[in-house]
Structure formats: structure tokens, C-alpha cells
Design a protein around this motif. Sequence first.
Motif, PDB file in Angstrom:
ATOM      1  N   CYS A   1       0.849  -1.200   0.000  1.00 12.03           N
ATOM      2  CA  CYS A   1       0.000   0.000   0.000  1.00 12.03           C
ATOM      3  C   CYS A   1       0.880   1.244   0.000  1.00 12.03           C
ATOM      4  O   CYS A   1       1.015   1.941   1.014  1.00 12.03           O
ATOM      5  N   CYS A   2       1.459   1.498  -1.154  1.00  9.16           N
ATOM      6  CA  CYS A   2       2.436   2.576  -1.248  1.00  9.16           C
ATOM      7  C   CYS A   2       2.433   3.161  -2.653  1.00  9.16           C
ATOM      8  O   CYS A   2       2.400   2.413  -3.639  1.00  9.16           O
ATOM      9  N   ASP A   3       2.443   4.477  -2.737  1.00  6.88           N
ATOM     10  CA  ASP A   3       2.666   5.140  -4.018  1.00  6.88           C
ATOM     11  C   ASP A   3       3.588   6.348  -3.843  1.00  6.88           C
ATOM     12  O   ASP A   3       3.563   7.291  -4.629  1.00  6.88           O
ATOM     13  N   GLU A   4       4.424   6.277  -2.804  1.00  4.50           N
ATOM     14  CA  GLU A   4       5.382   7.346  -2.580  1.00  4.50           C
ATOM     15  C   GLU A   4       6.373   7.440  -3.738  1.00  4.50           C
ATOM     16  O   GLU A   4       6.847   8.524  -4.087  1.00  4.50           O
ATOM     17  N   GLY A   5       6.661   6.281  -4.359  1.00  3.38           N
ATOM     18  CA  GLY A   5       7.542   6.293  -5.522  1.00  3.38           C
ATOM     19  C   GLY A   5       6.937   7.065  -6.675  1.00  3.38           C
ATOM     20  O   GLY A   5       7.640   7.765  -7.418  1.00  3.38           O
ATOM     21  N   ILE A   6       5.631   6.939  -6.847  1.00  5.45           N
ATOM     22  CA  ILE A   6       4.927   7.705  -7.881  1.00  5.45           C
ATOM     23  C   ILE A   6       4.972   9.187  -7.542  1.00  5.45           C
ATOM     24  O   ILE A   6       5.186  10.035  -8.418  1.00  5.45           O
TER      25      ILE A   6
ATOM     26  N   ALA B   1      -2.332   4.763  -6.221  1.00  3.64           N
ATOM     27  CA  ALA B   1      -2.123   3.319  -6.298  1.00  3.64           C
ATOM     28  C   ALA B   1      -1.976   2.660  -4.936  1.00  3.64           C
ATOM     29  O   ALA B   1      -2.054   1.435  -4.838  1.00  3.64           O
ATOM     30  N   SER B   2      -1.784   3.462  -3.876  1.00  5.65           N
ATOM     31  CA  SER B   2      -1.690   2.868  -2.537  1.00  5.65           C
ATOM     32  C   SER B   2      -2.992   2.181  -2.146  1.00  5.65           C
ATOM     33  O   SER B   2      -3.006   1.311  -1.275  1.00  5.65           O
ATOM     34  N   LYS B   3      -4.087   2.559  -2.801  1.00 13.76           N
ATOM     35  CA  LYS B   3      -5.385   1.936  -2.538  1.00 13.76           C
ATOM     36  C   LYS B   3      -5.634   0.735  -3.452  1.00 13.76           C
ATOM     37  O   LYS B   3      -6.681   0.089  -3.383  1.00 13.76           O
ATOM     38  N   GLY B   4      -4.656   0.451  -4.310  1.00 15.97           N
ATOM     39  CA  GLY B   4      -4.813  -0.624  -5.273  1.00 15.97           C
ATOM     40  C   GLY B   4      -5.040  -2.008  -4.670  1.00 15.97           C
ATOM     41  O   GLY B   4      -5.918  -2.748  -5.138  1.00 15.97           O
TER      42      GLY B   4
ATOM     43  N   ALA C   1       1.183  -3.975 -10.594  1.00 11.78           N
ATOM     44  CA  ALA C   1       1.302  -2.684  -9.920  1.00 11.78           C
ATOM     45  C   ALA C   1       0.550  -1.580 -10.656  1.00 11.78           C
ATOM     46  O   ALA C   1       0.116  -1.738 -11.789  1.00 11.78           O
ATOM     47  N   GLU C   2       0.413  -0.464  -9.949  1.00 15.20           N
ATOM     48  CA  GLU C   2      -0.140   0.791 -10.457  1.00 15.20           C
ATOM     49  C   GLU C   2      -1.620   0.711 -10.845  1.00 15.20           C
ATOM     50  O   GLU C   2      -2.066   1.395 -11.773  1.00 15.20           O
ATOM     51  N   VAL C   3      -2.366  -0.108 -10.104  1.00 19.71           N
ATOM     52  CA  VAL C   3      -3.829  -0.037 -10.193  1.00 19.71           C
ATOM     53  C   VAL C   3      -4.268   1.078  -9.246  1.00 19.71           C
ATOM     54  O   VAL C   3      -4.041   0.997  -8.043  1.00 19.71           O
ATOM     55  N   SER C   4      -4.865   2.107  -9.791  1.00 13.24           N
ATOM     56  CA  SER C   4      -5.187   3.304  -9.016  1.00 13.24           C
ATOM     57  C   SER C   4      -6.697   3.532  -9.005  1.00 13.24           C
ATOM     58  O   SER C   4      -7.252   4.094  -9.966  1.00 13.24           O
TER      59      SER C   4
END
Length: 337
Positions: A58-63, A72-75, A302-305
Motif C-alpha cells: 500500500c504505497c505510491d510514494e515512488g509515484i 495506487a496505494s489503494k490498489g 502494480a499501479e492499479v489506481s
Amino acid sequence: MFSKNYKIADKSVWQGRIDSDTNFDAFRWHQWVEFIDLKDESLIPFDGKLGFAFIGFCCDEGINRNKGRTGASKGPESIRKELAHLPCCFTQEVKLFDAGDILCENISLEESQNLLSKAVDKILSLNLFPIVLGGGHETAFGHYNGILNNLSKTNSKPNIGIINFDAHFDIRPYPNGNHSGSMFRQIADICEDKSLEYSYMCLGIQKHSNTVDLFKTADRLGVDYILAKDILSSDDWNVFERLDEFIKLRDHIYITICSDVFSSAFAPGVSASQPLGLDPEKVIKFIKYILKSNKVVSFDIAEVSPRFDLDNTTANLASVIIFSVINTISHICNLSL
């Protein structure tokens, strides 16, 4: 092993229609999934025929660092809700486990990636096949390190091939820290540092999504890649042959998918939407072909937002791909119905 940034699975996410409480042929995944706590020191390795474990990142800090569209953290939760409705097309000897989530809250991206690597290592040590639910594609760095750490326990120089379905190379420099466009450059640096062979193949590359310098960097690093336009315009056997050439030289294969490899018609809910892209049916065909090598040790998408998704289209596509992965492996093991 894990901090407060590891959370056990939310059982309430796994719910749906029930046609029967006793007839397995009528079961859906929400009726069959079991739950494990990776912090539980009493866990023992799975001794059944085939087991899979879901772990969310549960992370999209990279994005965010990559100046992309966060969400994407909610993916992982969105994907799980779609997985819950899938039918059990395998025998009862196939087990599904939900191992919870790694959270990137009040810690750095690098710390959360390290936690993911420990979770993947733990899942592999339990004789389970990891299926990681992203999260931004920075998922891949933590995931790869977990695989590497696990395999290094029995082989000091494991030969791991990465097959990435992606519109982007993700081999950009990272002078200011990790991000969602640097993972495979970081892995190249790890391989150089540990004197390991760097084995990276990327399918679905878009010319309009990568700079000339990135193409030159890919060539310098020895990246094997196929452009999206060449996949769409050529016979599938040309891709199969390229896959064969890559797979035969590797002992282990790690498959990773960035959802932006698909056209926005199929995957609108991504960080960087693509007007053009691969057909999901082709990608599933290639994934099945790779799985039949019997060398695949782990998988992620990855990257399901959900923030940008339309009627859960992208999450549903992710669930169908995971359905295909599990059913294909089950079939290979003669455990499909």
C-alpha cells in the motif's frame, strides 16, 4: 521482523455471492481464502501441493517522487474486492492465503520497500508462491530483493530473470532516492555490486514514453526489450521465440506487470495512462507461456489506481490476470478442475 507498518488482512474485503456452503464446485475465492499473520513466529512451511499468498504493498510514494498521479496505494484493496468474486477452478489441494499489507505510513519509501522484501522472503520460506498487489511500480524493487534474499540462502549467485510488462523501462537515475521509475536501474546496480548477471526483459515499451537516453541506457545495460508496436503488429510466435531465448538462460523468473502497459481503454485507472497499449488477451497468453517454463517463482501487478478507475475496470483486469496465473500454475501441477 515487521513493524507496525505491517497489517494483517482485512477479512471484510473478502465477501460476495454464495451459491453453496458445501459444494466446492460452486465456491468463489472469498469462500476459500485463508488468512496468515507473517508476524506469527509459530508459522510453519506449507506442506500441501500448491499454495499462493497475496501480500499488498500500500504505497505510491515512488509515484509521488516521480511526479506522477498518486492513488495506487489503494490498489491492493481494490484488487482484492475483485478477486473475491472469482470462481475456484482448481482442486481443493490448491490453497489461497492472504498475508496482509505493507503500509508506507510515517516511514520512508526505502523502509517500506525493505519491509516488502522481508515479507516476500518470508512467504517464499513458507513454501508459498507470492502474488504481490501494488502499489506503485516501486513495488518491484522490494519484491526483487525479497526473491534475491530468499534464493541467496541456498545459492550465493542466483540467476534471476525479470520479465516486465511495461510501457516504460524504469531504469532512470535516482540521485535523490528511490522512485517508481528507477527500480530496474537499482537492480542493475545491485547485480553489479554482487557480481550477479543482470537479466531484464521488458515487453510493451512505448517510444513516446521513454527518452532517447533511456533507450541508450537500456542498450548499455543489456536490457532485452520488445516495443509495443512490434508486439501488436507481429505474429505471437516471434514473441514466444524471444521469450524462449531469455528464459532458457535463467534459473528463476520473476514476472512483474505495470498496468500502464495496457491501453487506457482496458486500464484507465493507472498513474500514467496510455492512449495506446497492449491487448490484455495477448499479455495473458504470454504470461501463460512464461509460466509453462516452470521457472517462475513470483508475480506482481502494480499501479492499479482506484482514484482514476472507471467501474473498477483496471482492478477487474488485474484480478483476471491473477486468476490466469493461479489457474495456469494449477493446471501445470495437475490441480485444475
